[in-house]
Write an enzyme that holds these catalytic residues in place. Structure first.
Site, PDB file in Angstrom:
ATOM      1  N   LYS A 128       0.834  -1.212   0.000  1.00 16.74           N
ATOM      2  CA  LYS A 128       0.000   0.000   0.000  1.00 16.74           C
ATOM      3  C   LYS A 128       0.860   1.250   0.000  1.00 16.74           C
ATOM      4  CE  LYS A 128      -4.328  -1.363   0.065  1.00 16.74           C
ATOM      5  NZ  LYS A 128      -5.469  -0.805  -0.667  1.00 16.74           N
ATOM      6  N   LYS A 208      -2.085 -11.665  -9.104  1.00 16.90           N
ATOM      7  CA  LYS A 208      -3.309 -12.140  -8.482  1.00 16.90           C
ATOM      8  C   LYS A 208      -4.485 -11.333  -9.034  1.00 16.90           C
ATOM      9  CE  LYS A 208      -4.602  -9.900  -4.495  1.00 16.90           C
ATOM     10  NZ  LYS A 208      -5.099  -9.665  -3.159  1.00 16.90           N
ATOM     11  N   LYS A 211      -9.535  -6.342  -8.478  1.00 25.21           N
ATOM     12  CA  LYS A 211     -10.272  -5.275  -9.141  1.00 25.21           C
ATOM     13  C   LYS A 211      -9.362  -4.079  -9.405  1.00 25.21           C
ATOM     14  CE  LYS A 211     -14.806  -4.490  -8.988  1.00 25.21           C
ATOM     15  NZ  LYS A 211     -16.082  -4.458  -8.320  1.00 25.21           N
TER      16      LYS A 211
HETATM   17  P1  AMP Z   1     -10.953  -8.692  -0.738  1.00 25.77           P
HETATM   18  O1  AMP Z   1     -11.810  -8.202  -1.839  1.00 25.77           O
HETATM   19  O2  AMP Z   1      -9.518  -8.316  -0.881  1.00 25.77           O
HETATM   20  O3  AMP Z   1     -11.532  -8.380   0.613  1.00 25.77           O
HETATM   21  O4  AMP Z   1     -10.936 -10.277  -0.855  1.00 25.77           O
HETATM   22  C1  AMP Z   1     -12.046 -11.028  -0.454  1.00 25.77           C
HETATM   23  C2  AMP Z   1     -11.647 -12.475  -0.322  1.00 25.77           C
HETATM   24  O5  AMP Z   1     -11.301 -13.009  -1.589  1.00 25.77           O
HETATM   25  C3  AMP Z   1     -10.412 -12.686   0.583  1.00 25.77           C
HETATM   26  O6  AMP Z   1     -10.595 -13.854   1.337  1.00 25.77           O
HETATM   27  C4  AMP Z   1      -9.297 -12.848  -0.389  1.00 25.77           C
HETATM   28  O7  AMP Z   1      -8.257 -13.634   0.132  1.00 25.77           O
HETATM   29  C5  AMP Z   1      -9.993 -13.543  -1.554  1.00 25.77           C
HETATM   30  N1  AMP Z   1      -9.336 -13.211  -2.821  1.00 25.77           N
HETATM   31  C6  AMP Z   1      -9.203 -11.975  -3.376  1.00 25.77           C
HETATM   32  N2  AMP Z   1      -8.556 -12.046  -4.549  1.00 25.77           N
HETATM   33  C7  AMP Z   1      -8.264 -13.354  -4.757  1.00 25.77           C
HETATM   34  C8  AMP Z   1      -7.591 -14.070  -5.796  1.00 25.77           C
HETATM   35  N3  AMP Z   1      -7.117 -13.451  -6.875  1.00 25.77           N
HETATM   36  N4  AMP Z   1      -7.472 -15.396  -5.659  1.00 25.77           N
HETATM   37  C9  AMP Z   1      -7.965 -16.052  -4.582  1.00 25.77           C
HETATM   38  N5  AMP Z   1      -8.612 -15.436  -3.568  1.00 25.77           N
HETATM   39  C10 AMP Z   1      -8.759 -14.106  -3.644  1.00 25.77           C
END
Ligand code: AMP
Ligand code: TRP
Length: 339
Positions: A128, A208, A211
């Site tokens: 970040k 990875k 968004k």
């Molecule tokens: P976030 O939107 O960052 O809060 O992610 C929500 C959930 O999705 C969390 O448990 C992340 O670890 C999982 N997550 C986000 N991006 C990925 C990805 N590219 N592959 C696998 N899990 C993901």
């Protein structure tokens, strides 16, 4: 993409109280397939066997999102998406983090057992600092303390998340050990639960899926948009000519086929023998993703059109877990000498 079988904990006997699980998700609007394959699938699966609490973490989002209308809209979109994907308010609790503000008090208390050095070495904080150098707010540093508070205020022992959250979970465990060491056994050490797709790569095939990186495949977008996103995917970069054999092991499109259909081995064979080309495999994947999520997409549209219904679910969720949060806070204040 790492392929790994989910380490599912042993099934529980129904006579005993069900172990509690907790997870949080950022209100980044409607989720992408990485969120679903990496985490949300497990939310849905685990709500049957565990006492499941799921939270849309708007306090955490404030470390990066500073537009109130956008935060409100995206919170509702994420709630609608989770319900559309199968979270059932009869079987789990879904709420918005700021609706149970006790967690901010706990975060402060946990901050007093957390060395700054632990927070400064957190990978997401370092990222970040590079990604938003003009806005390195204190919330970014203390983010993992609030995350630990989220989990332990409900004394949850299991946390379904994607692999990118492993460092945060480790830090939560360290914070729990520090607290229990100083004030006596209070919180269980939370353990991460991964799916068989703990890291889903984005359309660039390298990073990875996320968004903010613009490499996501949306779940709830119009089919035309999903088609475009899938067709833009980077495949095996060594396969230049249509007649070159493909390497499904390193091709993100082939990897994703594992999760959308039962015939991925045949698809992989087609690639290896150059019977099929990358464009064919992408077209098929796009249609399968569109079809797989069609019912959820319809439910999502209905829910977005009825915000009152979604708001009611969220309000009931926050109310249902109030006694757990209050009991933990009474215990913690007592142990720390605040009462
Ligand atoms: P976030 O939107 O960052 O809060 O992610 C929500 C959930 O999705 C969390 O448990 C992340 O670890 C999982 N997550 C986000 N991006 C990925 C990805 N590219 N592959 C696998 N899990 C993901
Ligand atoms: N940091 C998590 C993410 O970005 C979201 C989160 C906040 C969370 N609190 C949590 C995840 C508690 C699991 C448990 O995805």
């Amino acid at each position: 993409m790492t392929i790994e079988l989910a380490p599912l904990p042993a099934p529980v006997e129904t006579a005993r109280p069900r172990p509690r699980i907790f997870s949080g998700i950022q209100p980044s609007g409607a989720p992408h397939i990485g969120n679903d394959l990496g985490a949300i699938r497990n939310y849905v699966r685990l709500q049957a066997e565990y006492e499941a609490i799921y939270c849309i973490v708007d306090y955490h989002a404030l470390t990066s999102v500073h537009d109130p209308d956008r935060l409100r809209r995206q919170t509702r979109e994420m709630a609608s998406a989770l319900l559309a994907l199968g979270l059932d308010p009869e079987r789990c609790t879904l709420f918005v983090q700021s609706h149970r503000p006790e967690v901010t008090e706990l975060a402060w208390l946990l901050a007093t057992v957390t060395p700054v050095s632990w927070l400064e070495r957190t990978p997401t904080y370092k990222e970040k600092k590079l990604n938003q150098p003009e806005d390195i707010n204190h919330g970014l540093l203390t983010y993992p303390v609030l995350q630990a508070a989220d989990i332990v205020i409900y004394k949850a022992s299991l946390v379904p998340v994607g692999r990118d959250q492993a460092a945060h979970l480790e830090l939560s465990r360290e914070i729990v050990r520090a607290f229990n060491g100083r004030y006596g056994d209070t919180f269980p050490e939370p353990q991460a639960v991964f799916t068989e797709a703990p890291v889903v790569l984005g359309t660039d095939g390298v990073k990875k899926m996320s968004k903010s990186l613009g490499n996501a495949i949306d779940i709830f977008a119009e089919p035309e948009v999903i088609r475009k996103q899938v067709m833009s995917m980077v495949t095996d970069t060594r396969r230049i000519l249509r007649t070159d054999p493909g390497r499904p092991e390193v091709c993100n499109v082939c990897q994703l086929h594992r999760f959308f259909g039962t015939d991925y081995e045949q698809i992989w064979e087609g690639e290896r023998t150059a019977r099929t080309g990358c464009v064919d495999t992408k077209r098929l994947l796009a249609e399968r993703i569109i079809e797989h999520y069609a019912p959820a997409r319809e439910r999502y549209r209905e829910l977005i059109a009825q915000p009152g219904q979604v708001d009611r679910v969220l309000a009931q969720g926050a109310e249902r877990i109030r006694p757990i949060a209050e009991a933990t806070m009474t215990e913690v204040r007592e142990k720390m000498g605040l009462r």
